[in-house]
Design a protein around this motif. Structure first.
Motif, PDB file in Angstrom:
ATOM      1  N   LEU A  23     -75.380 -55.345 -47.307  1.00  0.00           N
ATOM      2  CA  LEU A  23     -75.199 -54.538 -48.899  1.00  0.00           C
ATOM      3  C   LEU A  23     -74.059 -53.565 -48.721  1.00  0.00           C
ATOM      4  N   TRP A  24     -73.996 -52.863 -47.743  1.00  0.00           N
ATOM      5  CA  TRP A  24     -73.339 -51.790 -47.594  1.00  0.00           C
ATOM      6  C   TRP A  24     -71.684 -52.326 -47.686  1.00  0.00           C
ATOM      7  N   GLN A  25     -71.795 -53.339 -46.815  1.00  0.00           N
ATOM      8  CA  GLN A  25     -70.378 -54.058 -46.652  1.00  0.00           C
ATOM      9  C   GLN A  25     -69.914 -54.783 -47.794  1.00  0.00           C
ATOM     10  N   TYR A  26     -70.725 -55.481 -48.650  1.00  0.00           N
ATOM     11  CA  TYR A  26     -70.477 -55.870 -49.843  1.00  0.00           C
ATOM     12  C   TYR A  26     -70.217 -54.757 -50.880  1.00  0.00           C
ATOM     13  N   GLN A  27     -70.831 -53.752 -51.117  1.00  0.00           N
ATOM     14  CA  GLN A  27     -70.404 -52.783 -51.854  1.00  0.00           C
ATOM     15  C   GLN A  27     -69.093 -52.012 -51.381  1.00  0.00           C
ATOM     16  N   GLN A  28     -68.796 -51.904 -50.203  1.00  0.00           N
ATOM     17  CA  GLN A  28     -67.483 -51.510 -49.899  1.00  0.00           C
ATOM     18  C   GLN A  28     -66.483 -52.406 -49.957  1.00  0.00           C
ATOM     19  N   ALA A  29     -66.527 -53.676 -49.939  1.00  0.00           N
ATOM     20  CA  ALA A  29     -65.462 -54.537 -50.434  1.00  0.00           C
ATOM     21  C   ALA A  29     -65.253 -54.565 -51.780  1.00  0.00           C
ATOM     22  N   LEU A  30     -66.326 -54.447 -52.589  1.00  0.00           N
ATOM     23  CA  LEU A  30     -65.869 -54.565 -54.055  1.00  0.00           C
ATOM     24  C   LEU A  30     -65.428 -53.136 -54.348  1.00  0.00           C
ATOM     25  N   ALA A  31     -65.598 -51.922 -53.806  1.00  0.00           N
ATOM     26  CA  ALA A  31     -64.916 -50.765 -54.189  1.00  0.00           C
ATOM     27  C   ALA A  31     -63.685 -50.588 -53.414  1.00  0.00           C
ATOM     28  N   LYS A  32     -63.293 -51.544 -52.501  1.00  0.00           N
ATOM     29  CA  LYS A  32     -62.088 -51.192 -51.814  1.00  0.00           C
ATOM     30  C   LYS A  32     -60.937 -51.713 -52.640  1.00  0.00           C
ATOM     31  N   PRO A  33     -59.640 -50.895 -52.769  1.00  0.00           N
ATOM     32  CA  PRO A  33     -58.640 -51.474 -53.709  1.00  0.00           C
ATOM     33  C   PRO A  33     -57.720 -52.458 -52.798  1.00  0.00           C
ATOM     34  N   LEU A  34     -57.212 -53.303 -53.684  1.00  0.00           N
ATOM     35  CA  LEU A  34     -56.537 -54.526 -52.877  1.00  0.00           C
ATOM     36  C   LEU A  34     -55.201 -53.525 -52.062  1.00  0.00           C
ATOM     37  N   ALA A  35     -55.082 -54.541 -51.143  1.00  0.00           N
ATOM     38  CA  ALA A  35     -54.053 -53.777 -50.094  1.00  0.00           C
ATOM     39  C   ALA A  35     -52.536 -54.248 -50.668  1.00  0.00           C
ATOM     40  N   LEU A  36     -52.045 -53.414 -51.593  1.00  0.00           N
ATOM     41  CA  LEU A  36     -50.496 -53.720 -52.262  1.00  0.00           C
ATOM     42  C   LEU A  36     -49.499 -52.851 -51.525  1.00  0.00           C
ATOM     43  N   THR A  37     -48.295 -52.990 -51.695  1.00  0.00           N
ATOM     44  CA  THR A  37     -47.299 -52.301 -51.278  1.00  0.00           C
ATOM     45  C   THR A  37     -46.529 -51.714 -52.412  1.00  0.00           C
ATOM     46  N   ALA A  97     -62.095 -55.866 -60.581  1.00  0.00           N
ATOM     47  CA  ALA A  97     -61.391 -55.550 -61.783  1.00  0.00           C
ATOM     48  C   ALA A  97     -60.322 -56.556 -61.931  1.00  0.00           C
ATOM     49  N   LEU A  98     -59.689 -57.052 -60.837  1.00  0.00           N
ATOM     50  CA  LEU A  98     -58.643 -58.098 -61.109  1.00  0.00           C
ATOM     51  C   LEU A  98     -59.333 -59.225 -61.710  1.00  0.00           C
ATOM     52  N   LEU A  99     -60.525 -59.893 -61.267  1.00  0.00           N
ATOM     53  CA  LEU A  99     -61.082 -61.001 -61.776  1.00  0.00           C
ATOM     54  C   LEU A  99     -61.506 -60.657 -63.220  1.00  0.00           C
ATOM     55  N   ALA A 100     -61.979 -59.564 -63.228  1.00  0.00           N
ATOM     56  CA  ALA A 100     -62.679 -59.086 -64.680  1.00  0.00           C
ATOM     57  C   ALA A 100     -61.407 -59.334 -65.592  1.00  0.00           C
ATOM     58  N   ASP A 101     -59.987 -58.586 -65.409  1.00  0.00           N
ATOM     59  CA  ASP A 101     -59.055 -59.012 -66.303  1.00  0.00           C
ATOM     60  C   ASP A 101     -58.791 -60.401 -66.686  1.00  0.00           C
ATOM     61  N   MET A 102     -58.729 -61.195 -65.306  1.00  0.00           N
ATOM     62  CA  MET A 102     -58.150 -62.659 -65.614  1.00  0.00           C
ATOM     63  C   MET A 102     -59.349 -63.432 -66.275  1.00  0.00           C
ATOM     64  N   ALA A 103     -60.617 -63.119 -66.371  1.00  0.00           N
ATOM     65  CA  ALA A 103     -61.793 -63.787 -66.911  1.00  0.00           C
ATOM     66  C   ALA A 103     -61.565 -63.496 -68.517  1.00  0.00           C
ATOM     67  N   ALA A 104     -61.127 -62.091 -68.753  1.00  0.00           N
ATOM     68  CA  ALA A 104     -60.932 -61.660 -70.053  1.00  0.00           C
ATOM     69  C   ALA A 104     -59.648 -61.977 -70.572  1.00  0.00           C
ATOM     70  N   GLY A 105     -58.688 -62.781 -69.855  1.00  0.00           N
ATOM     71  CA  GLY A 105     -57.411 -62.887 -70.431  1.00  0.00           C
ATOM     72  C   GLY A 105     -56.570 -61.906 -70.760  1.00  0.00           C
ATOM     73  N   LYS A 106     -56.628 -60.614 -69.993  1.00  0.00           N
ATOM     74  CA  LYS A 106     -55.777 -59.671 -70.178  1.00  0.00           C
ATOM     75  C   LYS A 106     -54.513 -59.906 -69.549  1.00  0.00           C
ATOM     76  N   GLU A 107     -53.731 -60.497 -70.150  1.00  0.00           N
ATOM     77  CA  GLU A 107     -52.567 -60.928 -69.492  1.00  0.00           C
ATOM     78  C   GLU A 107     -51.243 -59.805 -69.577  1.00  0.00           C
ATOM     79  N   GLN A 108     -50.585 -59.879 -68.717  1.00  0.00           N
ATOM     80  CA  GLN A 108     -49.277 -58.858 -68.572  1.00  0.00           C
ATOM     81  C   GLN A 108     -48.404 -59.304 -69.647  1.00  0.00           C
ATOM     82  N   SER A 109     -47.775 -58.433 -70.362  1.00  0.00           N
ATOM     83  CA  SER A 109     -46.781 -58.890 -71.446  1.00  0.00           C
ATOM     84  C   SER A 109     -45.401 -58.392 -70.737  1.00  0.00           C
ATOM     85  N   PHE A 110     -44.340 -58.799 -71.100  1.00  0.00           N
ATOM     86  CA  PHE A 110     -43.113 -58.620 -70.759  1.00  0.00           C
ATOM     87  C   PHE A 110     -41.981 -58.458 -71.781  1.00  0.00           C
TER      88      PHE A 110
END
Length: 332
Positions: A23-37, A97-110
């Motif tokens: 459970l701790w690992q699960y919660q840690q994984a959900l809370a951990k930010p994506l590894a981005l540059t 959070a990313l999955l939530a955006d994609m499920a809600a269709g919160k697309e990026q605009s350009f």
């Protein structure tokens, strides 16, 4: 019996500890930010399964493990209903959070800025450099584009502005935004024009506005430049404006305008033809259209560039020649 109880208790304690650790690992994984540059744009194709996307992102190094998100999608199945499109992924964002955006269709605009005073071919080059745009008119000439937009011609018919689009939008839909914006503006502006203008149609107003747009880079001068051309048209004088000559030369113009060019007969050469050319020579802004429909009340018939972006205005040919000598020939 006591030994068996101790074994059962130990196994139960180990199971609880393992469950708590999981459970701790699960919660840690959900809370951990994506590894981005840095900030990223993630494009999701139609039909992409959420878990398959997670596996792909793990391969890219964005997440460390798959199982926490497989469990998440079972516990919260709504997060698995991701929608196609492009999504902004910022530093500090979690996979949930990313999955939530994609499920809600919160697309990026350009955004793209289509600049006033440029020709349609310049706009085509701007569009061709855009990412995440679906090109339906790639390689099409201006006549084909005009037909696709339902216009007699495309030059000067689209409103310069900053437009937004989303992943998968087409270049045609983007240009349609600009066409509709110009149509709406003309519908409002044309009926409120000053009386007595030598312009019979909105199309003629666009043509003159495009010339005004090309003649000055000083916004405050537009109404005065427009008044010069209006005065010349009212007097039956040729407009004699260099940008129309350049436009008429097309690809033959090498950047050096000569006296021979001024004498060369083309449909757009206002040193040769009388009145307005057959169409716009660039994309006019709202300000240029307003200047043409509400020009300054002045008696000027001539102007010459002063070398600093502004112009000197004259009422008579003698005054104009003196201004030319001063600002163009250095004799003043």
């Amino acid at each position: 019996m006591k030994k068996l109880l101790w074994i059962v208790a130990a196994l139960l304690a180990a199971s609880v500890a393992a469950a708590l650790y999981g459970l701790w690992q699960y919660q840690q994984a959900l809370a951990k930010p994506l590894a981005l540059t840095g900030p990223q744009t993630l494009e999701v194709k139609a039909g992409t399964h959420a878990y398959r996307l997670v596996k792909s992102l793990r391969s890219d190094g964005w997440v460390e493990q798959n199982w926490p998100f497989k469990l998440l999608l079972k516990l919260e199945p709504g997060l698995g209903q991701i929608k196609a499109g492009c999504y902004a992924v910022d530093e500090g964002m979690t996979m949930k959070a990313l999955l939530a955006d994609m499920a809600a269709g919160k697309e990026q605009s350009f955004k793209v800025t289509l600049v006033e005073g440029e020709r349609f071919k310049d706009w085509q080059a701007r569009l061709a450099a855009l990412a995440h745009l679906d090109f339906r008119l790639s390689g099409a000439d201006s006549q084909a584009v005009a037909k696709a937009l339902g216009l007699p011609l495309v030059e000067g018919q689209l409103m310069p502005d900053t437009y937004q689009y989303r992943c998968g939008d087409t270049d045609l839909s983007l240009l349609t935004q600009a066409k509709d914006a110009m149509s709406r503006y003309l519908e409002q502006a044309w009926p409120n024009r000053d009386p007595g203008l030598p312009l019979a149609t909105p199309a003629q107003a666009l043509t003159l506005a495009s010339i005004v747009e090309k003649e000055t880079a000083v916004p405050a001068e537009r109404p005065l430049i427009a008044s010069v051309f209006v005065n010349r048209l009212n007097k039956g004088m040729r407009l004699q404006t260099d940008p129309t000559v350049i436009y008429g030369l097309g690809d033959d113009f090498d950047g050096n305008l000569t006296r021979a060019h001024l004498r060369q007969a083309t449909a757009y050469n206002t040193y040769v033809i009388k009145g307005l050319p057959p169409g716009p020579i660039a994309m006019p802004s709202r300000a240029a259209i307003d200047a043409v429909l509400h020009p300054d009340k002045a008696d000027y018939l001539y102007f010459v560039a002063k070398g600093d972006g502004s112009h000197a205005f004259s009422k008579t040919l003698r005054e104009h020649n003196n201004a030319v000598n001063r600002y163009q020939r250095g004799r003043g």
